[in-house]
Design an enzyme around this catalytic site. Structure first.
Site, PDB file in Angstrom:
ATOM      1  N   HIS A 153      -8.691  -8.254   0.636  1.00  0.00           N
ATOM      2  CA  HIS A 153      -7.756  -6.913   0.835  1.00  0.00           C
ATOM      3  C   HIS A 153      -6.846  -7.200   1.754  1.00  0.00           C
ATOM      4  CE1 HIS A 153     -10.265  -3.189  -0.327  1.00  0.00           C
ATOM      5  NE2 HIS A 153     -10.758  -4.328  -1.047  1.00  0.00           N
ATOM      6  N   GLU A 154      -5.625  -6.747   1.478  1.00  0.00           N
ATOM      7  CA  GLU A 154      -4.355  -7.184   2.234  1.00  0.00           C
ATOM      8  C   GLU A 154      -3.812  -8.287   2.121  1.00  0.00           C
ATOM      9  OE1 GLU A 154      -7.175  -5.714   4.378  1.00  0.00           O
ATOM     10  OE2 GLU A 154      -6.579  -3.790   3.912  1.00  0.00           O
ATOM     11  N   HIS A 207     -18.818  -8.796   4.574  1.00  0.00           N
ATOM     12  CA  HIS A 207     -17.492  -8.285   4.927  1.00  0.00           C
ATOM     13  C   HIS A 207     -16.868  -9.130   6.076  1.00  0.00           C
ATOM     14  CE1 HIS A 207     -14.609  -5.124   6.808  1.00  0.00           C
ATOM     15  NE2 HIS A 207     -14.106  -5.528   5.739  1.00  0.00           N
ATOM     16  N   GLU A 221      -8.680   4.439  -0.708  1.00  0.00           N
ATOM     17  CA  GLU A 221      -8.779   4.647   0.832  1.00  0.00           C
ATOM     18  C   GLU A 221      -7.972   5.755   1.210  1.00  0.00           C
ATOM     19  OE1 GLU A 221      -8.230   1.122   3.065  1.00  0.00           O
ATOM     20  OE2 GLU A 221      -6.480   0.486   2.416  1.00  0.00           O
ATOM     21  N   GLU A 253       0.662  -1.222   0.036  1.00  0.00           N
ATOM     22  CA  GLU A 253       0.014  -0.095  -0.056  1.00  0.00           C
ATOM     23  C   GLU A 253       0.818   1.314  -0.086  1.00  0.00           C
ATOM     24  OE1 GLU A 253      -3.165  -0.472   3.133  1.00  0.00           O
ATOM     25  OE2 GLU A 253      -3.881  -2.065   1.950  1.00  0.00           O
ATOM     26  N   GLU A 311     -13.605  -8.779   8.052  1.00  0.00           N
ATOM     27  CA  GLU A 311     -12.103  -8.155   8.432  1.00  0.00           C
ATOM     28  C   GLU A 311     -11.753  -9.579   9.469  1.00  0.00           C
ATOM     29  OE1 GLU A 311     -10.041  -5.676   7.687  1.00  0.00           O
ATOM     30  OE2 GLU A 311      -8.947  -7.183   8.715  1.00  0.00           O
ATOM     31  N   GLU A 316      -7.139  -6.079  -3.246  1.00  0.00           N
ATOM     32  CA  GLU A 316      -6.859  -4.943  -3.217  1.00  0.00           C
ATOM     33  C   GLU A 316      -5.370  -5.039  -3.353  1.00  0.00           C
ATOM     34  OE1 GLU A 316      -6.155  -3.238   0.923  1.00  0.00           O
ATOM     35  OE2 GLU A 316      -7.098  -1.320   0.299  1.00  0.00           O
TER      36      GLU A 316
HETATM   37  C1  NOJ Z   1      -8.774  -2.093   4.991  1.00  0.00           C
HETATM   38  C2  NOJ Z   1      -9.295  -2.172   3.631  1.00  0.00           C
HETATM   39  O1  NOJ Z   1      -8.586  -1.764   2.700  1.00  0.00           O
HETATM   40  C3  NOJ Z   1     -10.593  -1.152   3.845  1.00  0.00           C
HETATM   41  O2  NOJ Z   1     -11.306  -1.330   2.762  1.00  0.00           O
HETATM   42  C4  NOJ Z   1     -11.610  -1.813   5.045  1.00  0.00           C
HETATM   43  O3  NOJ Z   1     -12.670  -1.030   5.144  1.00  0.00           O
HETATM   44  C5  NOJ Z   1     -10.817  -1.784   6.129  1.00  0.00           C
HETATM   45  N1  NOJ Z   1      -9.698  -2.562   6.294  1.00  0.00           N
HETATM   46  C6  NOJ Z   1     -11.725  -2.425   7.443  1.00  0.00           C
HETATM   47  O4  NOJ Z   1     -11.617  -3.809   7.342  1.00  0.00           O
HETATM   48 CA    CA Z   2      -6.084  -1.837   2.711  1.00  0.00          CA
END
Ligand code: NOJ
Ligand code: CA
Length: 702
Positions: free
Chosen positions: A483-484, A413, A508, A171, A415, A502
């Site tokens: 993502h990540e 979602h 972001e 990133e 996370e 991502e």
């Molecule tokens: C990083 C992600 O790139 C973003 O899109 C997300 O909202 C946050 N983490 C929280 O999960």
């Molecule tokens: Ca991210």
């Protein structure tokens, strides 16, 4: 085969050397392979007679193995073949893809160890792919990689578009510099993302884009990264040679292999025309064909999200500010004080559903819907999320019914906060929960250090997890946007339910201080080589302090540039990331986001220069409509756009969304002009792109 005499101490040995050339189908590229005098494999690559990769070594160093797979090789066998097929991706930039290459496979034996490997080269018109193969055999069964020693010797001090080598994050903003300037600029290049560990101040990530002084565009990357660690590149500044540098595990080892096994493909693309790099399908073609029998449930998605308001700090993911820490199952949220800023609440979500439905979107993402966000980054993150327990103000059933009645699919979602074991423990129940409530896609995330501690985002262990999550999702007919996770290497061909990643600096960061205005003219040459990015474009309000007075970020882009991204940043997953109220202020510009296709029959890369500009035209799948996007760097630019790719004899109407004369990414980002024009394939459009601007065009047959 020639014979070379070599001296080892006092003994004169006869060593078999070997040399072979391979040409690309169009004969523009030529590969030379041979063993040098100590039996080390070396290769070199020419393009139109010019050296692109000077003689470079190949090999692997093993742990607890004095000999390693580095030298002392003899050629046991070699074979060449040609491959030419056309295949159809489930979704993509075009509906048919040709894979055409010449192959050389060399079997190399270490006679003393009585073991062998194969190095397989594939030469396409656009570049070279090669990999190491370890067939099943008695004397090479399990082995541990200390380091891969693949070299890419550059022939000049090229200009590079690079981000710092890292084991956990991509990133970063790109730095443009000469190769010889990388170490001097390295600390500056870390700005904004210094939390992760770097391996060397001369280390960069792939996909690495370069341009030589002679105007050659050279790209280094890898394809089909599976059950192996990610390759960074470390530059030997004195020889301008890149050396592979794999991501270590918690104890410093770089890979655990059991034969039969293969390494990922190492790739070198080269052309004197930058658009050929963008148009290349070589990375995909080096991946295995689709492994999923039924793909009827895999569909491109245009979506909105309860998201940007949290990213900008206007709202929160967490429900309450009460708690110093939360333990899942031990916190009764209904007894805590709501902070009044929790966006994922039923009423608010319904408003987004209404807007998304009214404007023809497919799906809505909601983040912060589930318990645990109070401490998602904290000490207890290994058990903070279970992915099935909604906050008290998020009525999953009511939201599902409401969305279904409005023809909107909910996007899940997850996370994980990098707690991979925790995610795997809960994965089946999490996917079953999604099936039960009609979620067909998941955005997953891996923010922060990987649990167990010491593992890396880009090490073999985590890479195996990322693929496991995709394979398991396929069992539940779920599409994944991670993502990540590790940056893509074409695996979408094999697992087309991997619809996004991502793994780069996305939109972001425009709310975390901003990204360079030319960032989006580089990403298609770097990060997108391996696969689509969930870049989350479509921001219309560039002054973030209007959403959150404590956030002074500015989105370094004009509105026309934001629209163009839907075409220039190919993805089957496209978000309209801004808030409904911001779109309501610019409904005429929003029309482009509503209209633009997300799956394509054809793509034409009209003009491109990394860091400066990209213009792409794509034909919507199964339709006669076309969409064109241009993104521009910081120098204002005029384009004379020939429309000769349109069908002869047809008349079309073009709607042009362009920067206004005085538009500028910083000082006047919302100034655009919309016009319409009758056109044919003989027409030429003259267009201006502002600094950090661009244009978007939709073309409909009349
Ligand atoms: C990083 C992600 O790139 C973003 O899109 C997300 O909202 C946050 N983490 C929280 O999960
Ligand atoms: Ca991210």
């Amino acid at each position: 085969m020639k014979t070379i005499l070599a001296f080892f101490g006092l003994i004169v040995l006869t060593v078999n050397s070997y040399g072979q050339n391979l040409s690309s189908p169009n004969s523009e590229l030529e590969l030379n392979f041979e063993l040098n005098s100590d039996g080390t494999p070396v290769y070199a690559l020419q393009y139109k007679g010019e050296e692109v990769i000077a003689e470079s070594k190949l090999g692997l160093e093993l742990v607890d193995d004095d000999k390693s797979l580095m030298d002392g090789f003899e050629v046991k066998d070699s074979s060449t073949s040609t491959f030419d097929e056309t295949w159809k991706p489930v979704w993509g930039e075009q509906s048919e893809i040709r894979s055409h290459y010449n192959e050389l496979a060399v079997t190399l034996e270490q006679p003393e160890q009585d073991r062998y490997i194969i190095i397989r080269f594939r030469l396409f018109d656009e570049g070279l792919g090669f990999r190491y193969e370890f067939p099943q055999q008695d004397n090479l069964v399990y082995f541990v990689i200390k380091e891969e020693h693949t070299e890419f010797a550059m022939t000049g001090d090229h200009t590079a578009f690079w981000i710092p080598g890292d084991y956990d994050s991509q990133e970063y903003d790109y730095t443009t510099s000469k190769l010889s300037e990388i170490s001097g600029l390295f600390d500056d290049a870390l700005t904004g993302n210094a939390s992760q560990e770097q391996f060397a101040k001369t280390g960069v990530q792939t996909s690495l884009m370069m341009k030589s002084d002679n105007g050659l565009y050279i790209n280094l990357h890898e394809a089909a990264l599976k059950d192996y660690s990610l390759m960074n590149l470390n530059l030997d500044e004195s020889s301008l040679t890149f050396k592979s540098w794999l991501t270590p595990d918690a104890i410093g080892n770089k890979g655990y292999l059991q034969a039969p096994a293969v390494s990922p493909w190492r790739t070198v693309m080269v052309s004197d025309d930058a658009t050929n790099i963008l148009a290349s399908n070589m990375n995909l073609n080096l991946n295995e064909p689709n492994k999923l029998e039924d793909t009827s449930w895999i569909k491109p998605i245009k979506y909105m999200g309860v998201w940007w308001e949290m990213i900008t700090g206007k709202s929160t993911w967490n429900y309450t500010d009460d708690l110093p820490s939360v333990k899942l199952g031990e916190t009764d949220y209904s007894k805590t004080t709501p902070n009044g800023k929790h966006a994922a609440n039923t009423e608010h979500v319904k408003k987004y559903i209404d807007f998304a439905s009214k404007h023809g979107f497919d799906a809505l993402l909601v983040e912060g819907w589930n318990e645990g966000w109070e401490d998602w980054f904290g000490k207890s993150k290994d058990y903070v999320f279970d992915f099935v327990t909604p906050y008290p103000d998020f009525d999953v059933e009511e939201i599902h019914d409401y969305a279904a009645s409005k023809n909107i699919e909910m996007m899940m979602h997850h996370e994980t906060s990098g707690a991979i074991r925790n995610y795997e423990r809960h994965m089946d129940t999490a996917y079953q929960f999604m099936n039960k409530y009609g979620y067909t896609s998941v955005k997953s995330g891996y923010v922060g250090d990987i649990i167990p501690r010491g593992e890396r985002h880009y090490g073999q262990w985590a890479i195996n997890h990322f693929l496991y999550a995709v394979q398991k999702a396929a069992d539940y007919k779920i599409m994944v946007n991670a993502h990540e996770a590790v940056r893509p290497t074409g695996l979408r061909r094999t697992y087309p339910n991997l619809i996004g990643n991502e793994s780069a600096r996305g939109t972001e960061f425009q709310a975390f201080g901003g990204s360079k205005p030319n960032h989006v003219t580089i990403l298609p040459f770097t990060r997108l080589i391996g696969g689509p990015m969930d870049y989350t474009p479509g921001i219309f309000e560039m002054d973030i302090s209007k959403l959150n007075p404590d956030n002074n970020s500015h989105v370094n882009s004009t509105i026309a540039n934001q629209l163009a991204l839907y075409v220039t940043m190919y993805s089957p997953l496209q978000m309209a990331a801004d808030l409904p109220e911001h779109y309501e202020q610019f409904m005429d510009a929003f029309q482009f986001i509503k209209d633009v296709a997300i799956d394509w029959d054809e793509s034409h890369y009209i003009e491109a220069e990394p860091g400066e500009y990209i213009t792409v035209a794509r034909k919507a799948k199964g339709s006669s409509s076309w969409f064109i996007g241009n993104v521009n760097g910081t120098t204002p630019r005029k384009t004379k756009l020939k429309l000769d790719f349109l069908e002869k004899g047809k008349t079309y109407e073009a709607t042009i969304y362009a920067d206004a004369k005085d538009a500028h990414y910083k000082t006047n980002p919302q100034a655009y002009k919309i016009s319409t024009k009758k056109i044919t394939n003989k027409s030429t459009l003259r267009l201006n792109s502002a600094a950090g601007g661009g244009f978007a065009i939709s073309i409909v047959e009349k």
